[in-house]
Design a protein around this motif. Structure first.
Motif, PDB file in Angstrom:
ATOM      1  N   VAL A  73       0.748  -1.162   0.164  1.00 36.29           N
ATOM      2  CA  VAL A  73       0.049  -0.219   0.044  1.00 36.29           C
ATOM      3  C   VAL A  73       0.912   1.194   0.132  1.00 36.29           C
ATOM      4  CG1 VAL A  73      -1.752   1.232   1.284  1.00 36.29           C
ATOM      5  CG2 VAL A  73      -1.979  -1.042   1.223  1.00 36.29           C
ATOM      6  N   ALA A  74       1.949   1.101   0.903  1.00 39.59           N
ATOM      7  CA  ALA A  74       2.718   2.204   0.792  1.00 39.59           C
ATOM      8  C   ALA A  74       3.543   2.669  -0.442  1.00 39.59           C
ATOM      9  CB  ALA A  74       3.859   2.029   2.121  1.00 39.59           C
ATOM     10  N   ALA A  75       3.814   1.485  -1.130  1.00 39.41           N
ATOM     11  CA  ALA A  75       4.357   1.906  -2.659  1.00 39.41           C
ATOM     12  C   ALA A  75       3.522   1.936  -3.693  1.00 39.41           C
ATOM     13  CB  ALA A  75       5.098   0.291  -3.065  1.00 39.41           C
ATOM     14  N   GLY A  76       1.953   2.211  -3.458  1.00 39.72           N
ATOM     15  CA  GLY A  76       1.016   2.518  -4.327  1.00 39.72           C
ATOM     16  C   GLY A  76       0.171   1.446  -4.880  1.00 39.72           C
ATOM     17  N   ALA A  77       0.091   0.162  -4.537  1.00 42.11           N
ATOM     18  CA  ALA A  77      -0.452  -0.890  -4.893  1.00 42.11           C
ATOM     19  C   ALA A  77      -1.730  -1.084  -4.364  1.00 42.11           C
ATOM     20  CB  ALA A  77       0.445  -2.150  -4.735  1.00 42.11           C
ATOM     21  N   ALA A  78      -2.630  -1.719  -5.175  1.00 42.72           N
ATOM     22  CA  ALA A  78      -3.938  -2.024  -4.564  1.00 42.72           C
ATOM     23  C   ALA A  78      -4.330  -3.635  -5.294  1.00 42.72           C
ATOM     24  CB  ALA A  78      -4.972  -1.002  -5.008  1.00 42.72           C
ATOM     25  N   LEU A  79      -5.081  -4.385  -4.583  1.00 42.68           N
ATOM     26  CA  LEU A  79      -5.207  -5.513  -5.106  1.00 42.68           C
ATOM     27  C   LEU A  79      -6.909  -5.712  -5.174  1.00 42.68           C
ATOM     28  CD1 LEU A  79      -4.949  -8.476  -5.867  1.00 42.68           C
ATOM     29  CD2 LEU A  79      -4.627  -9.051  -3.398  1.00 42.68           C
ATOM     30  N   VAL A  80      -7.605  -5.977  -6.127  1.00 42.45           N
ATOM     31  CA  VAL A  80      -9.051  -6.053  -6.083  1.00 42.45           C
ATOM     32  C   VAL A  80      -9.153  -8.021  -6.170  1.00 42.45           C
ATOM     33  CG1 VAL A  80     -11.131  -6.293  -7.555  1.00 42.45           C
ATOM     34  CG2 VAL A  80      -9.668  -4.287  -7.622  1.00 42.45           C
ATOM     35  N   LEU A  81      -9.659  -8.399  -5.204  1.00 40.74           N
ATOM     36  CA  LEU A  81      -9.906  -9.918  -5.128  1.00 40.74           C
ATOM     37  C   LEU A  81     -10.827 -10.319  -5.813  1.00 40.74           C
ATOM     38  CD1 LEU A  81      -9.714  -9.771  -1.016  1.00 40.74           C
ATOM     39  CD2 LEU A  81      -8.095 -10.389  -2.608  1.00 40.74           C
ATOM     40  N   GLN A  82     -10.690 -11.749  -6.155  1.00 45.67           N
ATOM     41  CA  GLN A  82     -11.772 -12.389  -7.058  1.00 45.67           C
ATOM     42  C   GLN A  82     -13.297 -12.355  -6.341  1.00 45.67           C
ATOM     43  OE1 GLN A  82     -10.370 -16.190  -8.167  1.00 45.67           O
ATOM     44  NE2 GLN A  82     -12.197 -16.605  -9.291  1.00 45.67           N
ATOM     45  N   ASP A  83     -13.107 -12.696  -5.002  1.00 45.13           N
ATOM     46  CA  ASP A  83     -14.649 -12.494  -4.394  1.00 45.13           C
ATOM     47  C   ASP A  83     -14.939 -11.359  -3.612  1.00 45.13           C
ATOM     48  OD1 ASP A  83     -16.786 -13.126  -3.095  1.00 45.13           O
ATOM     49  OD2 ASP A  83     -16.280 -15.028  -2.178  1.00 45.13           O
ATOM     50  N   PRO A  84     -15.767 -10.536  -4.100  1.00 44.56           N
ATOM     51  CA  PRO A  84     -16.273  -9.192  -3.747  1.00 44.56           C
ATOM     52  C   PRO A  84     -16.457  -9.247  -2.141  1.00 44.56           C
ATOM     53  CG  PRO A  84     -18.013  -9.952  -5.007  1.00 44.56           C
ATOM     54  CD  PRO A  84     -16.664 -10.994  -5.266  1.00 44.56           C
ATOM     55  N   ASP A  85     -17.036 -10.236  -1.865  1.00 45.95           N
ATOM     56  CA  ASP A  85     -17.450 -10.311  -0.565  1.00 45.95           C
ATOM     57  C   ASP A  85     -16.311 -10.357   0.522  1.00 45.95           C
ATOM     58  OD1 ASP A  85     -20.119 -10.163  -1.257  1.00 45.95           O
ATOM     59  OD2 ASP A  85     -20.400 -12.416  -1.061  1.00 45.95           O
ATOM     60  N   ASP A  86     -15.082 -10.695   0.068  1.00 48.88           N
ATOM     61  CA  ASP A  86     -13.814 -10.551   0.988  1.00 48.88           C
ATOM     62  C   ASP A  86     -13.333  -9.458   1.235  1.00 48.88           C
ATOM     63  OD1 ASP A  86     -14.051 -13.420   1.105  1.00 48.88           O
ATOM     64  OD2 ASP A  86     -12.576 -13.869  -0.414  1.00 48.88           O
ATOM     65  N   GLN A  87     -14.122  -8.423   0.350  1.00 52.64           N
ATOM     66  CA  GLN A  87     -13.432  -6.939   0.149  1.00 52.64           C
ATOM     67  C   GLN A  87     -14.288  -5.665   0.858  1.00 52.64           C
ATOM     68  OE1 GLN A  87     -11.156  -6.715  -3.398  1.00 52.64           O
ATOM     69  NE2 GLN A  87     -10.240  -4.821  -2.901  1.00 52.64           N
ATOM     70  N   LEU A  88     -15.622  -6.086   0.614  1.00 51.98           N
ATOM     71  CA  LEU A  88     -16.556  -5.081   0.850  1.00 51.98           C
ATOM     72  C   LEU A  88     -16.935  -4.739   2.388  1.00 51.98           C
ATOM     73  CD1 LEU A  88     -19.145  -5.614  -1.958  1.00 51.98           C
ATOM     74  CD2 LEU A  88     -17.387  -4.070  -1.912  1.00 51.98           C
ATOM     75  N   LEU A  89     -16.724  -3.326   2.934  1.00 52.17           N
ATOM     76  CA  LEU A  89     -16.838  -3.143   4.304  1.00 52.17           C
ATOM     77  C   LEU A  89     -17.818  -2.245   4.689  1.00 52.17           C
ATOM     78  CD1 LEU A  89     -12.739  -2.445   4.677  1.00 52.17           C
ATOM     79  CD2 LEU A  89     -14.229  -4.565   5.430  1.00 52.17           C
ATOM     80  N   GLY A  90     -18.371  -1.512   3.890  1.00 49.61           N
ATOM     81  CA  GLY A  90     -19.311  -0.296   3.945  1.00 49.61           C
ATOM     82  C   GLY A  90     -20.706  -0.693   4.246  1.00 49.61           C
ATOM     83  N   ALA A  91     -21.727   0.075   4.595  1.00 49.23           N
ATOM     84  CA  ALA A  91     -22.762  -0.386   4.733  1.00 49.23           C
ATOM     85  C   ALA A  91     -23.717  -0.047   3.231  1.00 49.23           C
ATOM     86  CB  ALA A  91     -23.624   0.556   5.733  1.00 49.23           C
ATOM     87  N   THR A  92     -23.161   0.943   2.673  1.00 54.08           N
ATOM     88  CA  THR A  92     -23.766   1.475   1.385  1.00 54.08           C
ATOM     89  C   THR A  92     -22.547   1.361   0.376  1.00 54.08           C
ATOM     90  OG1 THR A  92     -23.459   3.783   1.736  1.00 54.08           O
ATOM     91  CG2 THR A  92     -25.635   2.672   2.299  1.00 54.08           C
ATOM     92  N   LEU A  93     -22.930   1.527  -0.899  1.00 56.09           N
ATOM     93  CA  LEU A  93     -21.754   1.462  -1.772  1.00 56.09           C
ATOM     94  C   LEU A  93     -20.983   2.621  -1.658  1.00 56.09           C
ATOM     95  CD1 LEU A  93     -20.494   0.497  -4.456  1.00 56.09           C
ATOM     96  CD2 LEU A  93     -22.333   1.770  -5.592  1.00 56.09           C
ATOM     97  N   LEU A  94     -21.717   3.755  -1.377  1.00 56.29           N
ATOM     98  CA  LEU A  94     -20.625   4.921  -1.371  1.00 56.29           C
ATOM     99  C   LEU A  94     -19.968   5.129  -0.188  1.00 56.29           C
ATOM    100  CD1 LEU A  94     -19.762   7.787  -2.332  1.00 56.29           C
ATOM    101  CD2 LEU A  94     -21.944   8.921  -1.279  1.00 56.29           C
ATOM    102  N   ASP A  95     -20.283   4.359   0.871  1.00 52.92           N
ATOM    103  CA  ASP A  95     -19.697   4.375   2.152  1.00 52.92           C
ATOM    104  C   ASP A  95     -18.554   3.357   1.936  1.00 52.92           C
ATOM    105  OD1 ASP A  95     -21.397   5.800   3.711  1.00 52.92           O
ATOM    106  OD2 ASP A  95     -22.453   4.170   4.674  1.00 52.92           O
ATOM    107  N   ASP A  96     -18.583   2.317   1.079  1.00 50.66           N
ATOM    108  CA  ASP A  96     -17.616   1.574   0.817  1.00 50.66           C
ATOM    109  C   ASP A  96     -16.567   2.089  -0.010  1.00 50.66           C
ATOM    110  OD1 ASP A  96     -16.786  -1.636   1.448  1.00 50.66           O
ATOM    111  OD2 ASP A  96     -16.299  -1.143  -0.906  1.00 50.66           O
ATOM    112  N   VAL A  97     -16.876   2.724  -0.917  1.00 46.33           N
ATOM    113  CA  VAL A  97     -15.669   3.537  -1.944  1.00 46.33           C
ATOM    114  C   VAL A  97     -15.069   4.494  -1.080  1.00 46.33           C
ATOM    115  CG1 VAL A  97     -15.650   4.582  -3.920  1.00 46.33           C
ATOM    116  CG2 VAL A  97     -17.058   2.846  -3.866  1.00 46.33           C
ATOM    117  N   LEU A  98     -15.726   5.200   0.083  1.00 43.19           N
ATOM    118  CA  LEU A  98     -15.200   6.316   0.618  1.00 43.19           C
ATOM    119  C   LEU A  98     -14.285   5.644   1.642  1.00 43.19           C
ATOM    120  CD1 LEU A  98     -18.092   8.661   1.366  1.00 43.19           C
ATOM    121  CD2 LEU A  98     -16.075   9.107   0.373  1.00 43.19           C
ATOM    122  N   PHE A  99     -14.000   4.250   2.222  1.00 39.65           N
ATOM    123  CA  PHE A  99     -13.137   3.847   3.051  1.00 39.65           C
ATOM    124  C   PHE A  99     -11.908   4.146   2.894  1.00 39.65           C
ATOM    125  CE2 PHE A  99     -10.961   0.494   5.217  1.00 39.65           C
ATOM    126  CZ  PHE A  99     -11.325   0.416   6.330  1.00 39.65           C
TER     127      PHE A  99
END
Length: 273
Positions: A73-99
């Protein structure tokens, strides 16, 4: 931008899934990692962000040694996992993307601007206030991608990003990935089975099979290697497969091998194919 050296690569309690891996990715390059189930695509991505070790080797991103996800993360890398349910944290879509932007310490207006731009990029801005559990699988996949885009990564790693998307969503995502690479200089590494989509976003293909890297080069050259594709349990894009079977002279080194319908139509009107 990415340098990986791994004499052996895989999960901690099992046999290595890949051996003697050497991967260098330039800034702004878009690389598709291809291979059958169990070929090591996901393990490769997880190694790049420090979720798996590279015994006897190592990973560098933007010149920074990566030994953990926080290093990535400090180097500027981000990983999108295959299963979205392993990655989503917010109550709403906007909340999640704001995290992510919020955790970067961005001011609230800038965080929201980034989140809204990321949602628009993957064509789900109209769902911003919808609860996460009310999203379809494909919408949740796009939500994960938006969450990473809002972080403005220098390196974006994606594990089967088009799985679960409808055809329109697949094409839109390919256009987004191509724009990220060509217009914003984002470095992309995408693990995928979707060989028909590879020519739409990738400038390079890495083919995995038999526990090793079987081929690495422009997609046209890799897809011309029928014997290696068979070893990797993969195929050419259907346009290329049909062209190869119909052509009286097999393409050499990928020259003249169309990968998309538009290329096939162009070949039919010229003498170069």
């Amino acid at each position: 931008m990415i340098a990986l050296r791994a004499p052996r690569l895989g999960y901690r309690r099992g046999e290595p899934v890949l051996r003697d891996v050497r991967l260098d990715v330039a800034e702004g390059e878009s690389v598709a990692v291809l291979g059958g189930n169990g070929a090591g695509k996901t393990a490769l991505l997880r190694t790049l962000v420090g979720l798996l070790p590279a015994p006897g080797g190592g990973v560098e991103i933007a010149g920074r040694r990566v030994g953990s996800p926080s290093d990535a993360v400090a180097a500027g890398a981000a990983l999108v996992l295959q299963d979205p349910d392993d990655q989503l944290l917010g109550a709403t879509l906007l909340d999640d993307v704001l995290f992510g932007p919020r955790n970067l310490g961005l001011p609230a207006p800038e965080a929201r601007r980034r989140a809204e731009a990321a949602l628009a990029a993957v064509q789900i801005a109209h769902l911003a206030d919808r609860a996460i559990e009310a999203l379809s699988f494909g919408e949740r996949k796009r939500a994960c991608i938006a969450g990473m885009l809002a972080m403005r990564p220098r390196v974006l790693l994606l594990d089967e990003p088009t799985a679960g998307l409808d055809p329109e969503g697949e094409l839109a995502l390919c256009q987004t990935l191509r724009a990220l690479s060509e217009q914003q200089g984002t470095t992309l590494v995408t693990a995928t089975h979707a060989v028909d989509l590879v020519p739409l976003f990738a400038s390079r293909a890495v083919l995995l099979g038999d526990g090793q890297v079987l081929a690495d080069g422009p997609p046209r050259e890799v897809f011309a290697r029928g014997e290696l594709l068979a070893r990797a349990r993969m195929r050419r894009p259907w346009v290329a497969e049909l062209w190869t079977r119909m052509s009286p002279v097999p393409p050499r080194g990928g020259a003249g091998l169309p990968l998309t319908l538009e290329e096939a139509l162009a070949c039919m009107t010229t003498v170069s194919c």
